[in-house]
Design a protein around this motif. Structure first.
Motif, short mmCIF file in Angstrom:
data_model
loop_
_atom_site.label_atom_id
_atom_site.label_comp_id
_atom_site.label_asym_id
_atom_site.label_seq_id
_atom_site.Cartn_x
_atom_site.Cartn_y
_atom_site.Cartn_z
N THR A 49 0.82 -1.20 0.00
CA THR A 49 0.00 0.00 0.00
C THR A 49 0.86 1.26 0.00
OG1 THR A 49 -1.74 -1.17 1.22
CG2 THR A 49 -1.83 1.23 1.20
N ASP A 50 1.92 1.26 0.82
CA ASP A 50 2.81 2.41 0.87
C ASP A 50 3.50 2.63 -0.47
OD1 ASP A 50 2.12 2.61 3.51
OD2 ASP A 50 3.93 1.64 4.27
N PHE A 51 3.89 1.54 -1.13
CA PHE A 51 4.54 1.64 -2.44
C PHE A 51 3.61 2.30 -3.46
CE2 PHE A 51 5.09 -0.27 -6.67
CZ PHE A 51 6.38 0.17 -6.97
N PHE A 52 2.36 1.85 -3.49
CA PHE A 52 1.41 2.44 -4.42
C PHE A 52 1.15 3.90 -4.09
CE2 PHE A 52 -0.04 -1.98 -5.44
CZ PHE A 52 0.16 -1.89 -6.80
N ALA A 53 1.15 4.23 -2.82
CA ALA A 53 0.92 5.62 -2.43
C ALA A 53 2.02 6.52 -2.96
CB ALA A 53 0.84 5.71 -0.90
N VAL A 54 3.27 6.07 -2.85
CA VAL A 54 4.40 6.86 -3.35
C VAL A 54 4.31 7.01 -4.87
CG1 VAL A 54 6.91 6.91 -3.64
CG2 VAL A 54 5.92 6.23 -1.44
N ILE A 55 3.96 5.91 -5.57
CA ILE A 55 3.84 5.96 -7.03
C ILE A 55 2.74 6.92 -7.45
CG2 ILE A 55 3.25 4.63 -9.09
CD1 ILE A 55 6.04 4.08 -8.00
N VAL A 56 1.58 6.84 -6.77
CA VAL A 56 0.46 7.72 -7.11
C VAL A 56 0.84 9.19 -6.87
CG1 VAL A 56 -1.87 8.42 -6.44
CG2 VAL A 56 -1.34 6.02 -6.78
N PHE A 57 1.54 9.46 -5.79
CA PHE A 57 1.94 10.84 -5.51
C PHE A 57 2.91 11.35 -6.58
CE2 PHE A 57 4.48 14.11 -3.30
CZ PHE A 57 3.44 14.96 -2.93
N ALA A 58 3.83 10.48 -7.00
CA ALA A 58 4.77 10.86 -8.06
C ALA A 58 4.02 11.12 -9.37
CB ALA A 58 5.82 9.77 -8.25
N LEU A 59 3.04 10.28 -9.68
CA LEU A 59 2.24 10.47 -10.89
C LEU A 59 1.47 11.79 -10.82
CD1 LEU A 59 0.75 6.90 -11.52
CD2 LEU A 59 2.50 8.05 -12.86
N TRP A 60 0.97 12.11 -9.63
CA TRP A 60 0.24 13.36 -9.49
C TRP A 60 1.15 14.56 -9.73
CZ3 TRP A 60 0.80 17.04 -5.34
CH2 TRP A 60 -0.06 18.13 -5.46
N LEU A 61 2.38 14.51 -9.23
CA LEU A 61 3.32 15.61 -9.45
C LEU A 61 3.62 15.79 -10.94
CD1 LEU A 61 5.91 15.13 -6.55
CD2 LEU A 61 4.09 16.85 -6.72
N VAL A 62 3.88 14.66 -11.63
CA VAL A 62 4.14 14.72 -13.07
C VAL A 62 2.91 15.25 -13.80
CG1 VAL A 62 4.64 13.35 -15.13
CG2 VAL A 62 5.85 12.88 -12.99
N ASN A 63 1.75 14.74 -13.40
CA ASN A 63 0.50 15.16 -14.02
C ASN A 63 0.25 16.65 -13.81
OD1 ASN A 63 -2.49 15.83 -13.63
ND2 ASN A 63 -2.67 13.86 -14.64
N PHE A 64 0.41 17.11 -12.57
CA PHE A 64 0.13 18.50 -12.22
C PHE A 64 1.06 19.44 -12.98
CE2 PHE A 64 0.32 22.31 -9.59
CZ PHE A 64 -1.02 22.53 -9.32
N PHE A 65 2.34 19.08 -13.02
CA PHE A 65 3.31 19.93 -13.70
C PHE A 65 3.11 19.89 -15.22
CE2 PHE A 65 7.55 20.44 -15.68
CZ PHE A 65 7.83 21.74 -15.25
N GLY A 66 2.98 18.68 -15.77
CA GLY A 66 2.87 18.53 -17.22
C GLY A 66 1.59 19.10 -17.79
#
Length: 373
Positions: A49-66
Motif C-alpha cells: 500500500t505504501d509503495f502504491f501511495a508513493v507511485i500515485v503521488f509521483a504520478l500526481w506531481l508529473v500530471n500536475f506539472f505537465g
C-alpha cells in the motif's frame, strides 16, 4: 498478538494471526461499499500500500506539472489559441482534475490507514469523479483523433472545425459522460472499494445483474467504441501518410532527384512521418494504459470473478492513471509550436525550438500544422 492485527518485524516480514482477513478493522459505515469478495483474502503486506501511495503521488506531481504547463502555454500563447487546440486544453484539464482529486487523497489515506478513511459517500464520489474525468479524457482523445483524421485524410474536403463547433463538441462530451457516469449513484450499477481498500471504482466485484449490466454498458460505451474509433482514425492517418510518402518518392525518382522536399533532401525525416509516429505512439499508450483495466473489468461477466484478487483488481487501476501523465510528454515531443512557446515561457527547462522564418511560417503544410496539436 491481538486478533486481527498485522505486524512487521525488523526484516519487514509480515505476521498475523491465523484467520485474519484483509477486511478486519473496517468500520461498519463502509459495509455499503465493501464487496464480499475481499472478506475471503488475508491481509496484504502494508508496504504494498505504501509503495502504491508513493507511485500515485509521483504520478500526481508529473500530471500536475505537465498538464498545468499544457494548459498555461496553450491559453497564454495567442498562436495556439485555435479551435482545435481547445480539445488539447480540455484533455489536459480532465487529466489534471482526475489526478488532483485522486492522487493526494490516496497518498494521505495509505500512510494513515490500511483501509478507506473518508467514509462511504466519499468513496462513491471518488469512483464517480474517476469515471467522469477518465471517460472525458478518453472521448477527448477520440475527438483529437477525428480532428487529425479530418485534416490529414480528408484535407480540403474535411469539415472545418470552428470555435463554436469545438465548444459544442466539448459540451456534448461532458454532458454525455456525466449522464453515463451518474447511474451508479442512483441505483444502476455502483461504486465500491478496490482490492487494497484505499481506492474506489466501478463495482464489478459481485455477481449481481444490476451492477454487471451497468459494467457491460460502461465497457461498450466508455472503452470499446472509443477504442474502435481511435483505431479507425489513426489507422487511416497512418495509411494516408504512408501512401503520401510513397507517392513523393515515386515522383522524385521519375524526376531523377533525391527528394521533392525543400532543400532537396529529407531533412532527417519528413513531417508526415513524424505525425505517423506520433499517431502510433498515441494509440499504443492509450491501449496499453486502459486495456488491462478493461480486461479485468470484464472477468465477472464471463464467470471468472475468482480471478479477481486484491492485487489483480488494483494494479490495472493504478496503471490506467498513468495515461493522464503521458499526454503532456507526447505533446511536448510532437508539437513544434508548443515546444517553441514552452522554450520562451520556461527557458529553465532547456527546451530549444527555433521559430519558423519568412513566408514559410505563414503557409505551413496544411496536413501538418493543424494536426500536430
Amino acid at each position: 498478538m491481538e486478533p486481527g492485527r498485522v505486524y512487521i518485524d525488523s526484516g519487514y516480514r509480515m505476521y498475523y494471526d491465523e484467520g485474519t482477513k484483509l477486511t478486519d478493522g473496517i468500520p461498519a459505515g463502509l459495509e455499503s461499499v465493501l464487496p464480499e469478495i475481499w472478506k475471503q483474502y488475508p491481509p496484504e503486506h502494508p508496504m504494498i500500500t505504501d509503495f502504491f501511495a508513493v507511485i500515485v503521488f509521483a504520478l500526481w506531481l508529473v500530471n500536475f506539472f505537465g498538464n498545468g504547463l499544457v494548459i498555461v502555454v496553450f491559453l497564454v500563447t495567442k498562436s495556439l489559441r485555435t479551435p482545435t487546440n481547445m480539445f488539447i486544453v480540455n484533455l489536459a484539464f480532465s487529466d489534471l482534475c482526475m489526478m488532483t482529486f485522486m492522487g493526494p487523497s490516496v497518498t494521505v489515506n495509505a500512510f494513515i490507514s490500511d483501509h478507506w478513511i473518508y467514509g462511504a459517500l466519499f468513496c462513491q464520489l471518488y469512483g464517480f469523479f474517476g469515471a467522469l474525468f477518465g471517460t472525458v479524457s478518453l472521448l477527448t482523445m477520440v475527438v483529437i483523433g477525428y480532428d487529425r483524421y479530418n485534416v490529414i485524410v480528408k484535407g480540403l474536403s474535411g469539415t472545418r472545425i470552428t470555435g463554436c463547433k469545438a465548444f459544442f463538441i466539448l459540451l456534448f462530451i461532458w454532458i454525455y459522460v456525466l449522464a453515463g457516469s451518474l447511474p451508479p449513484l442512483f441505483g444502476w450499477g455502483g461504486f465500491a472499494l478496490d482490492g487494497l481498500l484505499i481506492t474506489c471504482s466501478y463495482d464489478y466485484y459481485t455477481y449481481d445483474w444490476n451492477k454487471l449490466s451497468y459494467c457491460f454498458y460502461a465497457f461498450i460505451t466508455h472503452y470499446l467504441l472509443p477504442l474502435i474509433l481511435v483505431l479507425y482514425y489513426y489507422g487511416c492517418i497512418v495509411k494516408a501518410v504512408v501512401q503520401h510518402e510513397r507517392a513523393l518518392k515515386a515522383q522524385a525518382k521519375k524526376m531523377n532527384v533525391s527528394s521533392l522536399r525543400s532543400g532537396g533532401n529529407e531533412d532527417g525525416q519528413s513531417a508526415e512521418m513524424r505525425i505517423c509516429k506520433v499517431a502510433i505512439t498515441n494509440v499504443s499508450l492509450w491501449f496499453l494504459a486502459w486495456t488491462p483495466y478493461a480486461v479485468v473489468f470484464m472477468f465477472p461477466l464471463f464467470g471468472k470473478l475468482h480471478w479477481v484478487t486484491p492485487l489483480v483488481s488494483q494494479l490495472p487501476i493504478f496503471f490506467a492513471k498513468t495515461a493522464s501523465c503521458f499526454n503532456p510528454v507526447v505533446f511536448a515531443l510532437s508539437h513544434p509550436k508548443y515546444r517553441e512557446a514552452l522554450s520562451e515561457l520556461c527557458p529553465c527547462l532547456g527546451i530549444r525550438e527555433e521559430s519558423a522564418k519568412g513566408g514559410d511560417n505563414k503557409n505551413p503544410t496544411p496536413t501538418i500544422a493543424t494536426t500536430t496539436a
